[in-house]
Scaffold this motif. Structure first.
Motif, short mmCIF file in Angstrom:
data_model
loop_
_atom_site.label_atom_id
_atom_site.label_comp_id
_atom_site.label_asym_id
_atom_site.label_seq_id
_atom_site.Cartn_x
_atom_site.Cartn_y
_atom_site.Cartn_z
N ARG A 1 -30.88 -18.25 -3.62
CA ARG A 1 -32.12 -17.49 -3.65
C ARG A 1 -33.26 -18.42 -4.07
N ALA B 1 -27.05 -10.25 -3.34
CA ALA B 1 -26.90 -11.53 -4.05
C ALA B 1 -25.52 -12.13 -3.78
N GLU B 2 -24.49 -11.30 -3.71
CA GLU B 2 -23.14 -11.80 -3.43
C GLU B 2 -23.04 -12.37 -2.01
N LEU B 3 -23.81 -11.80 -1.09
CA LEU B 3 -23.78 -12.27 0.29
C LEU B 3 -24.63 -13.52 0.51
N ARG C 1 -24.48 -2.93 1.43
CA ARG C 1 -23.79 -4.16 1.83
C ARG C 1 -23.58 -4.24 3.33
N TYR D 1 -33.37 -14.34 -0.03
CA TYR D 1 -31.92 -14.41 -0.17
C TYR D 1 -31.39 -15.04 1.12
N ALA E 1 -24.92 -16.71 0.29
CA ALA E 1 -24.18 -17.96 0.06
C ALA E 1 -25.11 -19.15 -0.05
N ASN F 1 -29.24 -2.26 -2.46
CA ASN F 1 -28.10 -2.79 -3.23
C ASN F 1 -28.27 -4.31 -3.40
N GLU G 1 -27.28 -6.25 -5.86
CA GLU G 1 -26.08 -6.96 -6.31
C GLU G 1 -25.25 -7.40 -5.11
N ALA G 2 -25.08 -6.52 -4.15
CA ALA G 2 -24.32 -6.88 -2.94
C ALA G 2 -25.06 -7.96 -2.15
#
Length: 424
Positions: A318, A311-313, A283, A328, A315, A306, A308-309
């Motif tokens: 994708r 994807a969370e970032l 991350r 991403y 905003a 990572n 998952e991290a």
């Protein structure tokens, strides 16, 4: 250990079999050592009546291993060792030729493990593993099968690490031969095979020019060495990141820049992980990367980046840019690109290692299986190296197939090497 089961399978399309046979035959031209072993096996039948479950990348090279095991008398069921590495035409050819195969390129997580269980339903005496997923599944979920397992072989660095941890915890139920650690495997397959096939996959997926790019290679084991060497050969500037000070020093003296991933993150155009560890690109690194940075993984499992991290970032969401190329978007003016969903890029986006180098790896596999059948009663439930005589025989056969002769020690030289009396 007798009996031949009717072929059972779960593949994409049996109609692809003829194409698969053509490609398998092409690979066989580059696998003379395995051909010699197959001829030997046909006469000696060291695997007569043995049931083998092979959890492998279902490729043209693996098919030639399967035919060699059959020549030795084995009944072999095959499942994929990675959801994206199966070549569907090869799977079809193997089924058409009577093998039980459970593998579909792009299968999801549940299907992947269902296929492992379907392969295990064949009740193996020997397991050929690539990442230790079958061995761990046996110990966790299919313990009723453990008693009849004579032993296993392991193809990968990642798998050997897992199996040594099992042995250390005293839970391993049978002997394992670490094929990955044979000199004729890791010095060639890991270094030259991974080096070439990783670069091949990146170029197939993206069509980028490597010359002038800054490539960050995470990990300077044999795979990382090969990748760094090939990237530099294509004109890239190469940065190596490491946690092992000895390997970091070696990379530095091999002429590469060496720094932490945090330092490398703003500099890299292309990042390639090859460590076998978790969240090597994490991350904290993503916000530091430049717009358009490309990330991919050459390690066995898809955990090194990572995702998952990331994807969370993301905003901005994708989107798919090309097959196996996903963007991403972290901000309106900045995006990071990931290849093959962070999975083993050389098999997901290309064809894996060239047949010539897999010739030695799979020669070790075939001979190690025969060794386990002949010697399992003498072996404890732990991880063993490939016997030196097998390693040297594979090297000898490879040299002979290339028309190369080497010197032999004279009796005088052998005596000298065994003595201590001679001095200055």
């Amino acid at each position: 250990m007798t009996g031949t089961a009717e072929a059972r399978y779960d593949i994409r399309d049996i109609g692809l079999a003829e194409l698969g046979r053509q490609r398998i035959a092409w690979a066989a031209r580059e696998m003379p050592v395995l051909r010699l072993i197959r001829e030997r096996f046909q006469g000696e039948r060291p695997l007569e009546g043995v049931r083998i479950v092979a959890c492998v990348h279902v490729t043209t090279e693996t098919a030639n291993l399967a035919y060699t095991l059959r020549a030795g008398g084995a009944e072999t069921a095959i499942c994929a060792s990675n959801p994206l590495s199966t070549q569907d035409d090869v799977a079809a050819a193997l089924v058409a030729d009577g093998f039980s195969v459970y593998a579909v390129k792009g299968e999801d997580h549940d299907t992947y493990y269902r296929h492992i269980h379907q392969a295990l339903d064949h009740r193996p005496h020997i397991v050929i593993d690539d990442g230790a997923d079958v061995v761990s599944t046996l110990h966790r979920d299919r313990r009723e099968l453990l008693e009849q397992v004579l032993g296993s072989t392991e193809e990968t660095t990642t798998g050997v690490i897992r199996l040594r941890a099992m042995a250390q915890d005293d839970v391993l139920a049978f002997p394992v031969i670490a094929v990955n650690d044979a000199d004729t495997k890791h010095l060639f397959d890991n270094r030259y095979g991974t080096g070439q096939s990783t670069i091949d996959a990146i170029l197939r997926a993206t069509n980028i020019l490597l010359a002038g790019k800054t490539v960050v290679v995470a990990g300077y084991g044999w795979c990382g060495r090969g990748i760094a060497m090939r990237a530099r050969g294509m004109g890239a500037r190469v940065i190596v990141t490491e946690v092992n000070p000895i390997r970091a020093l070696e990379a530095l003296m091999d002429g590469y820049l060496v720094m932490s991933m945090r330092e490398a993150a703003p500099l890299g155009d292309l990042f390639i992980t090859a460590t076998g560890n978790l969240h090597v690109i994490d991350r904290e690194h993503f916000p530091l990367m430049k717009d358009g940075a490309i990330l991919c993984n050459a390690g066995h499992f898809n955990v090194e980046i990572n995702l998952e991290a990331l994807a969370e970032l993301a905003a901005g969401g994708r989107r798919q840019l090309r097959p196996l190329v996903e963007e991403y978007r972290l901000a309106p003016d900045r995006a990071i690109v990931v290849l093959a969903d962070g999975r083993l890029v050389n098999l997901a986006a290309a064809e894996g290692h060239p047949a010539s180098v897999m010739d030695m790896s799979f020669a070790n596999q075939a001979l190690a299986c025969a060794y386990l059948v002949a010697n399992h009663r003498k072996l404890e439930a732990t991880v063993y190296p490939v016997p030196e005589e097998i390693d040297r025989e594979v090297a000898r056969l490879k040299l002979a197939s290339m028309g190369i002769a080497i010197d032999e020690l004279t009796e005088e030289q052998e005596t000298y090497l065994r003595s201590w009396q001679h001095g200055t």
